[in-house]
Enzyme design. Structure first.
Site, PDB file in Angstrom:
ATOM      1  N   TRP A   1      -6.267   8.532   5.208  1.00 47.67           N
ATOM      2  CA  TRP A   1      -5.086   7.975   4.560  1.00 47.67           C
ATOM      3  C   TRP A   1      -5.111   8.558   3.151  1.00 47.67           C
ATOM      4  O   TRP A   1      -6.000   8.253   2.360  1.00 47.67           O
ATOM      5  CB  TRP A   1      -5.180   6.451   4.517  1.00 47.67           C
ATOM      6  CG  TRP A   1      -3.968   5.770   3.975  1.00 47.67           C
ATOM      7  CD1 TRP A   1      -2.788   5.529   4.629  1.00 47.67           C
ATOM      8  CD2 TRP A   1      -3.815   5.201   2.672  1.00 47.67           C
ATOM      9  NE1 TRP A   1      -1.919   4.854   3.803  1.00 47.67           N
ATOM     10  CE2 TRP A   1      -2.520   4.637   2.602  1.00 47.67           C
ATOM     11  CE3 TRP A   1      -4.642   5.100   1.542  1.00 47.67           C
ATOM     12  CZ2 TRP A   1      -2.028   3.986   1.471  1.00 47.67           C
ATOM     13  CZ3 TRP A   1      -4.147   4.462   0.417  1.00 47.67           C
ATOM     14  CH2 TRP A   1      -2.858   3.907   0.388  1.00 47.67           C
TER      15      TRP A   1
ATOM     16  N   ARG B   1      -7.364   2.600   9.852  1.00 50.39           N
ATOM     17  CA  ARG B   1      -7.717   2.836   8.448  1.00 50.39           C
ATOM     18  C   ARG B   1      -6.955   4.011   7.846  1.00 50.39           C
ATOM     19  O   ARG B   1      -7.150   4.372   6.688  1.00 50.39           O
ATOM     20  CB  ARG B   1      -9.222   3.096   8.322  1.00 50.39           C
ATOM     21  CG  ARG B   1     -10.071   1.967   8.860  1.00 50.39           C
ATOM     22  CD  ARG B   1     -11.527   2.295   8.778  1.00 50.39           C
ATOM     23  NE  ARG B   1     -12.009   2.243   7.415  1.00 50.39           N
ATOM     24  CZ  ARG B   1     -12.456   1.155   6.806  1.00 50.39           C
ATOM     25  NH1 ARG B   1     -12.489   0.020   7.466  1.00 50.39           N
ATOM     26  NH2 ARG B   1     -12.867   1.183   5.571  1.00 50.39           N
TER      27      ARG B   1
ATOM     28  N   GLU C   1       8.445  -2.205   6.275  1.00 51.70           N
ATOM     29  CA  GLU C   1       7.396  -1.377   6.891  1.00 51.70           C
ATOM     30  C   GLU C   1       7.722  -0.937   8.317  1.00 51.70           C
ATOM     31  O   GLU C   1       7.391   0.181   8.704  1.00 51.70           O
ATOM     32  CB  GLU C   1       6.015  -2.040   6.794  1.00 51.70           C
ATOM     33  CG  GLU C   1       5.888  -3.399   7.407  1.00 51.70           C
ATOM     34  CD  GLU C   1       4.522  -4.062   7.176  1.00 51.70           C
ATOM     35  OE1 GLU C   1       3.557  -3.407   6.777  1.00 51.70           O
ATOM     36  OE2 GLU C   1       4.436  -5.288   7.423  1.00 51.70           O
TER      37      GLU C   1
ATOM     38  N   CYS D   1      -9.978   5.532   4.359  1.00 50.44           N
ATOM     39  CA  CYS D   1     -10.030   6.323   5.572  1.00 50.44           C
ATOM     40  C   CYS D   1     -11.070   5.709   6.504  1.00 50.44           C
ATOM     41  O   CYS D   1     -11.721   4.742   6.147  1.00 50.44           O
ATOM     42  CB  CYS D   1     -10.493   7.750   5.254  1.00 50.44           C
ATOM     43  SG  CYS D   1      -9.611   8.506   3.908  1.00 50.44           S
TER      44      CYS D   1
ATOM     45  N   LYS E   1      -3.716  -0.043   8.086  1.00 47.88           N
ATOM     46  CA  LYS E   1      -3.938  -1.469   8.339  1.00 47.88           C
ATOM     47  C   LYS E   1      -4.921  -2.088   7.350  1.00 47.88           C
ATOM     48  O   LYS E   1      -4.796  -3.233   6.982  1.00 47.88           O
ATOM     49  CB  LYS E   1      -4.437  -1.686   9.771  1.00 47.88           C
ATOM     50  CG  LYS E   1      -4.498  -3.150  10.118  1.00 47.88           C
ATOM     51  CD  LYS E   1      -4.188  -3.423  11.541  1.00 47.88           C
ATOM     52  CE  LYS E   1      -4.067  -4.906  11.811  1.00 47.88           C
ATOM     53  NZ  LYS E   1      -2.807  -5.479  11.284  1.00 47.88           N
TER      54      LYS E   1
ATOM     55  N   LYS F   1       8.273  -6.994   6.555  1.00 48.64           N
ATOM     56  CA  LYS F   1       8.299  -6.391   7.893  1.00 48.64           C
ATOM     57  C   LYS F   1       9.478  -5.435   8.029  1.00 48.64           C
ATOM     58  O   LYS F   1       9.356  -4.365   8.631  1.00 48.64           O
ATOM     59  CB  LYS F   1       8.423  -7.480   8.969  1.00 48.64           C
ATOM     60  CG  LYS F   1       7.183  -8.299   9.162  1.00 48.64           C
ATOM     61  CD  LYS F   1       6.141  -7.532   9.967  1.00 48.64           C
ATOM     62  CE  LYS F   1       4.869  -8.332  10.156  1.00 48.64           C
ATOM     63  NZ  LYS F   1       4.050  -8.498   8.935  1.00 48.64           N
TER      64      LYS F   1
ATOM     65  N   ASN G   1     -14.947   8.112   2.428  1.00 53.57           N
ATOM     66  CA  ASN G   1     -13.956   7.041   2.334  1.00 53.57           C
ATOM     67  C   ASN G   1     -14.133   6.401   0.960  1.00 53.57           C
ATOM     68  O   ASN G   1     -15.239   6.068   0.574  1.00 53.57           O
ATOM     69  CB  ASN G   1     -14.236   6.035   3.467  1.00 53.57           C
ATOM     70  CG  ASN G   1     -13.577   4.677   3.232  1.00 53.57           C
ATOM     71  OD1 ASN G   1     -14.127   3.652   3.572  1.00 53.57           O
ATOM     72  ND2 ASN G   1     -12.403   4.659   2.671  1.00 53.57           N
ATOM     73  N   GLY G   2     -13.033   6.260   0.204  1.00 52.85           N
ATOM     74  CA  GLY G   2     -13.117   5.657  -1.129  1.00 52.85           C
ATOM     75  C   GLY G   2     -12.519   6.589  -2.162  1.00 52.85           C
ATOM     76  O   GLY G   2     -11.745   7.490  -1.832  1.00 52.85           O
TER      77      GLY G   2
ATOM     78  N   HIS H   1      21.886 -16.411  -9.541  1.00 45.53           N
ATOM     79  CA  HIS H   1      21.469 -15.973 -10.873  1.00 45.53           C
ATOM     80  C   HIS H   1      21.391 -14.457 -10.987  1.00 45.53           C
ATOM     81  O   HIS H   1      20.730 -13.938 -11.872  1.00 45.53           O
ATOM     82  CB  HIS H   1      20.124 -16.614 -11.230  1.00 45.53           C
ATOM     83  CG  HIS H   1      20.192 -18.108 -11.316  1.00 45.53           C
ATOM     84  ND1 HIS H   1      21.003 -18.761 -12.216  1.00 45.53           N
ATOM     85  CD2 HIS H   1      19.607 -19.084 -10.571  1.00 45.53           C
ATOM     86  CE1 HIS H   1      20.883 -20.078 -12.053  1.00 45.53           C
ATOM     87  NE2 HIS H   1      20.041 -20.290 -11.045  1.00 45.53           N
TER      88      HIS H   1
ATOM     89  N   GLU I   1       8.003 -12.560   3.879  1.00 51.46           N
ATOM     90  CA  GLU I   1       7.257 -11.900   4.954  1.00 51.46           C
ATOM     91  C   GLU I   1       8.211 -11.104   5.860  1.00 51.46           C
ATOM     92  O   GLU I   1       7.916  -9.957   6.224  1.00 51.46           O
ATOM     93  CB  GLU I   1       6.464 -12.956   5.738  1.00 51.46           C
ATOM     94  CG  GLU I   1       5.721 -12.456   6.957  1.00 51.46           C
ATOM     95  CD  GLU I   1       4.794 -11.281   6.710  1.00 51.46           C
ATOM     96  OE1 GLU I   1       4.389 -11.040   5.570  1.00 51.46           O
ATOM     97  OE2 GLU I   1       4.502 -10.565   7.689  1.00 51.46           O
TER      98      GLU I   1
HETATM   99  C1  G6P Z   1      -2.296  -3.483   4.255  1.00 50.46           C
HETATM  100  C2  G6P Z   1      -1.558  -3.710   5.561  1.00 50.46           C
HETATM  101  C3  G6P Z   1      -0.792  -5.031   5.510  1.00 50.46           C
HETATM  102  C4  G6P Z   1      -1.752  -6.168   5.163  1.00 50.46           C
HETATM  103  C5  G6P Z   1      -2.475  -5.892   3.839  1.00 50.46           C
HETATM  104  C6  G6P Z   1      -3.569  -6.924   3.567  1.00 50.46           C
HETATM  105  O1  G6P Z   1      -1.396  -3.232   3.244  1.00 50.46           O
HETATM  106  O2  G6P Z   1      -0.683  -2.646   5.823  1.00 50.46           O
HETATM  107  O3  G6P Z   1      -0.203  -5.278   6.770  1.00 50.46           O
HETATM  108  O4  G6P Z   1      -1.050  -7.370   5.101  1.00 50.46           O
HETATM  109  O5  G6P Z   1      -3.107  -4.616   3.898  1.00 50.46           O
HETATM  110  O6  G6P Z   1      -4.570  -6.785   4.533  1.00 50.46           O
HETATM  111  P1  G6P Z   1      -5.678  -7.852   4.870  1.00 50.46           P
HETATM  112  O7  G6P Z   1      -6.534  -7.180   5.880  1.00 50.46           O
HETATM  113  O8  G6P Z   1      -6.413  -8.142   3.594  1.00 50.46           O
HETATM  114  O9  G6P Z   1      -4.986  -9.058   5.373  1.00 50.46           O
END
Ligand code: G6P
Length: 575
Positions: free
Chosen positions: A74, A27, A467, A2, A570, A464, A100-101, A483, A460
């Site tokens: 969060w 966060r 998410e 958070c 994030k 995307k 937070n934690g 396979h 990747e």
């Molecule tokens: C979260 C975000 C992702 C990100 C990952 C790693 O899961 O939603 O978009 O790639 O963390 O984050 P970092 O800040 O370590 O790149």
């Protein structure tokens, strides 16, 4: 996990907290709240949803307060609900707390607090009751007692209405204190208060701070005062706003060519010596282990390939799977890649590797992050602040940095036409991308095929799609299709293939899916749907950017909260 915010001093607490909480929403944003101290009264406002929902109350209560604490959540322990939103109050409403934690032994602590009434399902609430229970010994002693007892990671801000003080407790999770002329600012990330002050004290693990009428005293658990001067942070924030774009994601994709251009300039000029030092650290060890999470993991997968190509023994381990069973020793360099520099899985991997004798290198975006501070050598990717939860411009800058390092090891290094080619890719494919997005927006499953360096890009793009577009997607090695996964391909199944060259091996996989009736979408310079430069070496970037644009438009056409997908954050600061 958070964001914590706090303010005490002469500025308007409501306005300050509101601004800080907005900047901390990356966060977590499933609920929010704030508590204000006026005289010896605490007023609390909180609930599910983001800061906009409680904005008016925050401004009103804050305008008459001496100070306050705030939180954007969060959910980890307990779903997103009004009761579980922070701040939490003690039974007598003397104390109010944001956390937070994760307090791992919260059940045990709670079981010892008979007589206290709990309102939430959170682990955090035990802290405020525990401190109230022990406050007969003096609040400071109660704080120390809690820190000695609690297991896990935490950053806590605790407001005491009786003595009109704020206590800050830290172990594992970040907490920064901004020192203004007549104000004190508290936040999980100094970015939250950087428009008010650039002087920052970073609380260290096992320390607590007492904020008393704008005086800040930091102590360790033995009660010894930890004297240190605030660090003066250099901030180069470019913009905090969408600049006319509907979403940050759209804006951040548009920024990609400029970000790469700027990064290249920096790496060749002011940062050049740093790059050389970084390479020396890399080559000074027998092997390099890259570790990261999410999108940064995909960049690291590419990075390990680039490094292996130039003779470095490099491998990649996803941070959440990092453990003591890996062969890490004094001859290992752990290379942590992280946009935020705060990801807990990555921090844990660093700690484990350090214990096993490894040196730590990191590549980060956010300045002054914990990962940066815990590394022996660090390189910044200089992409500027990224607001959309999904990483775009930071992914391309991470990949660019890793490729640059590898090219320098080989003694070759030039940016070529990449930025202008990327600009054209974005400009020329807008309509084509929207058309394909329309075609795909109601699909439930999408497969993305890549081979060699294109495999991490396929992974990747699939991340995307999950998410941003809420579509189940699988990024896979083209050769693995036959396979097993081929069994799922039927008439109309969308399969996106990343085809850098006409003679790519992936072409035969493409034929396999086409002959089973798949809706085959080729991302390729030779595709009749898109216009991409025929520059084999840079195809990683073109295909990634096109994939980002495509997922953005699918999400947008579906009316989804593109910048803040459900359940995500994030920066993930819990394990
Ligand atoms: C979260 C975000 C992702 C990100 C990952 C790693 O899961 O939603 O978009 O790639 O963390 O984050 P970092 O800040 O370590 O790149």
């Amino acid at each position: 996990m958070c964001g914590i915010a706090g303010h005490y001093g002469s500025s308007d607490t409501g306005e300050v907290l509101l601004d800080m909480l907005k900047r901390l929403e990356y966060r977590g944003y499933d609920s929010t709240g704030a508590a204000f101290l006026s005289g010896s009264d605490i007023s609390t406002v909180k609930g599910t949803g983001d800061i906009e929902k409680i904005k008016e109350n925050v401004v009103f209560l804050g305008s008459v307060a001496d100070g306050g604490i705030g939180h954007t959540r969060w959910a980890t322990h307990g779903r997103a609900s009004d009761e579980n939103a922070h701040p939490h109050s003690s039974c007598e409403n003397r104390f109010s707390l944001v956390h937070n934690g994760i307090i791992e032994n919260h059940r045990k602590i709670k079981s010892e607090l008979g007589g206290h009434k709990f309102y939430s399902e959170t682990d955090s609430e035990v802290a405020v009751h525990y401190i109230e229970e022990k406050s007969t010994l003096g609040v400071e002693n109660a704080v120390v007692s809690f820190m000695e007892k609690a297991k896990g990671s935490y950053a806590v801000a605790l407001m005491d209405s009786k003595e009109e003080r704020v206590f800050l407790l830290k172990n594992g999770s970040p907490l920064a204190i901004g020192i203004g002329k007549k104000d004190v600012f508290i936040a999980s990330d100094p970015f939250a208060f950087h428009s008010y002050t650039d002087r920052v004290l970073f609380l260290r693990d096992g320390e607590y701070a007492v904020v008393d009428n704008c005086d800040v005293t930091i102590k360790n658990l033995d009660g010894a005062v930890q004297k240190r001067k605030p660090e003066v942070l250099e901030w180069k924030e470019r913009s905090f706003g969408k600049n006319g774009y509907r979403h940050y994601m759209q804006k951040e994709i548009r920024e990609i060519p400029g970000c790469i251009e700027r990064l290249e300039k920096l790496l060749e000029t002011v940062e050049s010596e740093k790059v050389d030092g970084f390479i020396d650290a890399l080559l000074g060890k027998d092997k390099v282990v890259l570790t990261a999470s999410g999108t940064s993991h995909h960049a690291s997968m590419l990075g390990s390939r680039f490094l292996r190509k130039v003779g470095v023994d490099a491998r990649v381990v996803v941070a959440s799977e990092f453990g003591e069973n890996f062969e890490i020793d004094e001859e290992t360099l752990l290379l942590a890649v992280s946009q935020s520099g705060e990801t807990k899985d990555v921090l844990d991997a660093i700690e484990t590797a350090r214990k096993m004798g490894a040196d730590i290198a990191s590549i980060t975006n956010t300045p002054h992050s914990t990962i940066q501070r815990r590394s022996d050598v660090n390189l910044g990717i200089h992409a500027g602040r990224e607001f959309c939860v999904a990483a775009t411009k930071t992914f391309t800058n991470q990949v660019y940095t890793l490729r640059k390092i590898s090219k320098r090891i080989r003694g070759r290094s030039s940016v070529g036409n990449l930025p202008s080619n990327l600009k054209n890719t974005i400009k020329k494919n807008g309509e084509a991308v929207k058309k394909v997005a329309e075609e795909l927006k109601n699909k439930e499953d999408i497969y993305i095929l890549g081979k060699g360096e294109m495999h991490p890009v396929a992974e990747e793009i699939s991340l995307k799609l999950k998410e941003i577009a809420y579509i189940h997607a699988e990024g896979m090695m083209g050769g693995e299709l036959k396979h097993g996964t081929l069994a799922l391909i039927e008439e109309g199944t969308p399969v996106i293939s990343l085809v850098p060259r006409r003679n790519s091996d992936i072409v035969s996989n493409l034929k396999e899916v086409k002959s089973r009736g798949a809706n085959s979408i080729e991302i390729s310079p030779f595709s009749d749907r898109f216009e991409l430069p025929d520059e084999d070496e840079d195809f990683i970037f073109f295909s990634a950017v096109l994939g980002f644009m495509l997922t953005y438009w699918i999400g947008r056409k579906k009316g989804l909260p593109v910048d803040r997908p459900r359940n995500l954050a994030k920066s993930v600061t819990v394990r």
